[in-house]
Each structure stands twice: as C-alpha cells, then as structure tokens.
Motif scaffolding. Structure first.
Motif, PDB file in Angstrom:
ATOM      1  N   ASP A  17       0.826  -1.210   0.000  1.00  0.00           N
ATOM      2  CA  ASP A  17       0.000   0.000   0.000  1.00  0.00           C
ATOM      3  C   ASP A  17       0.861   1.262   0.000  1.00  0.00           C
ATOM      4  O   ASP A  17       0.540   2.245  -0.663  1.00  0.00           O
ATOM      5  CB  ASP A  17      -0.952   0.015   1.195  1.00  0.00           C
ATOM      6  N   ALA A  20       2.282   1.649  -3.445  1.00  0.00           N
ATOM      7  CA  ALA A  20       1.215   2.093  -4.343  1.00  0.00           C
ATOM      8  C   ALA A  20       0.928   3.576  -4.156  1.00  0.00           C
ATOM      9  O   ALA A  20       0.710   4.299  -5.134  1.00  0.00           O
ATOM     10  CB  ALA A  20      -0.044   1.265  -4.101  1.00  0.00           C
ATOM     11  N   MET A  24       0.707   6.753  -7.239  1.00  0.00           N
ATOM     12  CA  MET A  24      -0.685   6.989  -7.623  1.00  0.00           C
ATOM     13  C   MET A  24      -0.846   8.108  -8.652  1.00  0.00           C
ATOM     14  O   MET A  24      -1.809   8.133  -9.390  1.00  0.00           O
ATOM     15  CB  MET A  24      -1.541   7.286  -6.394  1.00  0.00           C
ATOM     16  N   GLU A  33      -6.392   5.956 -11.359  1.00  0.00           N
ATOM     17  CA  GLU A  33      -5.666   5.602 -10.139  1.00  0.00           C
ATOM     18  C   GLU A  33      -5.970   4.185  -9.661  1.00  0.00           C
ATOM     19  O   GLU A  33      -5.080   3.482  -9.209  1.00  0.00           O
ATOM     20  CB  GLU A  33      -5.959   6.618  -9.035  1.00  0.00           C
ATOM     21  N   ASP A  34      -7.224   3.764  -9.761  1.00  0.00           N
ATOM     22  CA  ASP A  34      -7.571   2.400  -9.336  1.00  0.00           C
ATOM     23  C   ASP A  34      -6.882   1.356 -10.212  1.00  0.00           C
ATOM     24  O   ASP A  34      -6.435   0.318  -9.723  1.00  0.00           O
ATOM     25  CB  ASP A  34      -9.088   2.179  -9.385  1.00  0.00           C
ATOM     26  N   LYS A  37      -3.257   1.228  -9.220  1.00  0.00           N
ATOM     27  CA  LYS A  37      -3.106   0.517  -7.945  1.00  0.00           C
ATOM     28  C   LYS A  37      -3.200  -0.994  -8.159  1.00  0.00           C
ATOM     29  O   LYS A  37      -2.423  -1.763  -7.579  1.00  0.00           O
ATOM     30  CB  LYS A  37      -4.167   0.985  -6.951  1.00  0.00           C
TER      31      LYS A  37
END
Length: 107
Positions: A17, A20, A24, A33-34, A37
C-alpha cells in the motif's frame, strides 16, 4: 499469502500500500488511479517472491530493517514496470511517411 522472514502478512500489505501510494499520480490514457493501484499490486505480488533479504549489504543497510529495504526494492521494480506499461499501452507507434505509399501515388 507470501511471506518474508521478519514480516507478517499485514506488514506486507502495508508495504505494498505504501509503494502504491508513491505511484498513484502516474496515471495515463485509460489507466486511472484504481487501475494503477491494481497493476502495482500485481507487479508487487509477482516480484515479492524474488526478494532476498540475505543479499542486503550489512554495512550499507545497517540502519535499514527488512521492511524498509523491501519498500525501496519494490519502489524500483514498480517504477520500471510502470514505465514499461506506459510505453506498451499508451505510446502508439506512428506511421512512417516512407511506408505510406498513398503519398507517392498522388504525384
């Protein structure tokens, strides 16, 4: 799940995380962004099995723990893989003028 000596599963999730979060802002084209990720998670989970904490230089990395070393290592891998992803998915090769015979046919 994947394991590295000295890190729990929760710590591995925190590491990924954190990595990531660093990347981003690297969205492009249809990758939001998703999507970025998700790509980072895929990259990290594939690469994490190759991480070898025994290869750490004890003199150079004396102040680093395994978690910090993993963050630095994954950041480098993710950065390079995202560059490759952008190159492969975003940059479209342009048609060469020399190969476009219709330009020569008009003359």
């Amino acid at each position: 799940m994947y394991q590295i000596n000295g890190l729990t599963e929760q710590e591995l999730i925190e590491v990924i995380d954190e990595v990531a979060a660093c990347h981003m802002g690297k969205t492009f084209s249809n990758y939001e962004e998703d999507d970025i990720k998700q790509e980072i998670w895929i990259i990290a989970l594939k690469a994490i099995s190759k991480f070898d904490p025994t290869k750490l230089n004890p003199e150079k990395n004396a102040e680093r723990d395994i978690k910090t070393a993993l963050i630095f290592w994954l950041n480098k891998i993710v950065k390079n893989r995202l560059i490759n992803l952008r190159r492969d998915k975003y940059i479209v090769p342009q048609k060469s003028l020399k190969s476009d015979k219709s330009l020569y046919d008009q003359q």
